[in-house]
Design an enzyme around this catalytic site. Structure first.
Site, mmCIF file in Angstrom:
data_model
loop_
_atom_site.group_PDB
_atom_site.id
_atom_site.type_symbol
_atom_site.label_atom_id
_atom_site.label_comp_id
_atom_site.label_asym_id
_atom_site.label_seq_id
_atom_site.Cartn_x
_atom_site.Cartn_y
_atom_site.Cartn_z
ATOM 1 C CG HIS A 1 -26.324 10.727 -41.428
ATOM 2 N ND1 HIS A 1 -26.419 11.738 -40.491
ATOM 3 C CD2 HIS A 1 -27.552 10.150 -41.489
ATOM 4 C CE1 HIS A 1 -27.638 11.755 -39.995
ATOM 5 N NE2 HIS A 1 -28.354 10.808 -40.587
ATOM 6 C CG HIS B 1 -33.462 15.325 -40.891
ATOM 7 N ND1 HIS B 1 -34.050 15.853 -39.754
ATOM 8 C CD2 HIS B 1 -33.317 13.989 -40.666
ATOM 9 C CE1 HIS B 1 -34.258 14.883 -38.881
ATOM 10 N NE2 HIS B 1 -33.823 13.744 -39.409
#
Length: 299
Positions: free
Chosen positions: A16, A58
């Site tokens: 991730h 992100h």
């Protein structure tokens, strides 16, 4: 048991934002560590710069993961290169993983790292919305991939198998026009109004309005998964725990499942019990060790 058989007997493990438990998320160091950890694939989030470069970040804003501030979309790539994206983690980067000034990655730069892995590896790209560029984000990412040799029919680029993800149903529908459904993942999670307001620093009215939009998107995302429009389902681990009947129905429909973000031993065990195909985690080395131990114990 061969390596292929061992891999087939366990969920695939995606790192991730790279091995983000070890190094700052989305950095060169995090992805190099993920490859070294033996991750089956890596996940990344994409935003566009003002001059249309696809960068791995992100957040829509720079504040949390750099020494800069303000929207990513307001900066050129050159301007972003002047910022520090790794020191906030408080972890020293080994010399072999590059200088601090090289830690920000574009999508083509990540592809180079994955091509050098010397083995088959997956790349899960999340398209981040809302984006000021709207669906031009998807078009630009696909353009970048094609320029690097990506084959839309197979969604492969050399040793890399590429898949695409978004919480946005509009993004998913747009991707399905040019990407095989098996390579498209509809992400889904429950909407927490209070969490949204606190995370974004919004007032009650603005936060409530955004939450309503997100709830509508969640309902449409669930419909997309109900109707099997994508080959990949991407629920968060909290959603998996809270919607067991829905999860089992989707699993029985034959879709592959990619669950995020799975870091605890109990959550890894739950995914194994359910027959989840792919686990996304901040700690790929630890998860792989747990899965390997479980596979060995069943032999």
């Amino acid at each position: 048991m061969t390596t292929d058989e061992s891999t087939a007997a366990r969920p695939l493990v995606y790192a991730h934002r790279g091995s983000s438990g070890a190094f700052a998320e989305h950095t060169r160091a995090a992805y190099l560590q993920a490859i070294a950890d033996g991750a089956d694939g890596v996940e990344c989030d994409i935003h566009l710069t003002r001059d249309q470069h696809a960068v791995l970040l992100h957040d829509a804003n720079l504040d949390r993961t750099s020494d800069g501030t303000g929207p990513v979309a307001d900066r050129t790539l050159h301007e972003l290169r002047q910022l520090d994206f790794s020191s906030w983690k408080g972890v020293r980067i080994p010399d072999a993983y590059g200088a601090r000034s090289t830690q920000l990655l574009t999508l083509p730069e990540l592809l180079v790292l994955l091509q050098a892995a010397g083995r088959e590896i997956g790349l899960a790209i999340e398209l981040k919305h809302p984006s000021p560029f709207q669906l031009k984000l998807e078009d630009r990412v696909l353009e970048v991939l094609r320029s690097q040799g990506w084959d839309p029919a197979t969604s492969r680029l050399g040793n890399i198998t590429v898949s695409f993800m978004s919480f946005s149903p509009d993004s998913v529908k747009h991707l399905l026009k040019s990407v095989p459904s098996d390579a498209v993942c509809q992400l889904v999670d429950d909407v927490d109004v209070v969490e949204i307001r606190e995370e974004l620093g919004l007032g009650a009215l603005t936060g409530g309005a955004l939450a309503n939009l997100m709830k509508a998107a969640q309902t449409e995302a669930e419909r997309i998964l109900d109707d099997c429009e994508t080959g990949l389902a991407g629920p968060g681990i909290d959603y998996v725990r809270g919607h067991s009947r829905t999860i089992r129905r989707w699993l029985n429909s034959g879709r592959r499942f990619r669950v995020w973000t799975v870091d605890s031993e109990n959550d890894v065990a739950l995914c194994q019990e359910l027959g989840i195909h792919e686990i996304t985690t901040n700690r790929p080395a630890q998860v792989l060790a747990q899965l390997s131990a479980g596979t060995q114990s069943r032999r």
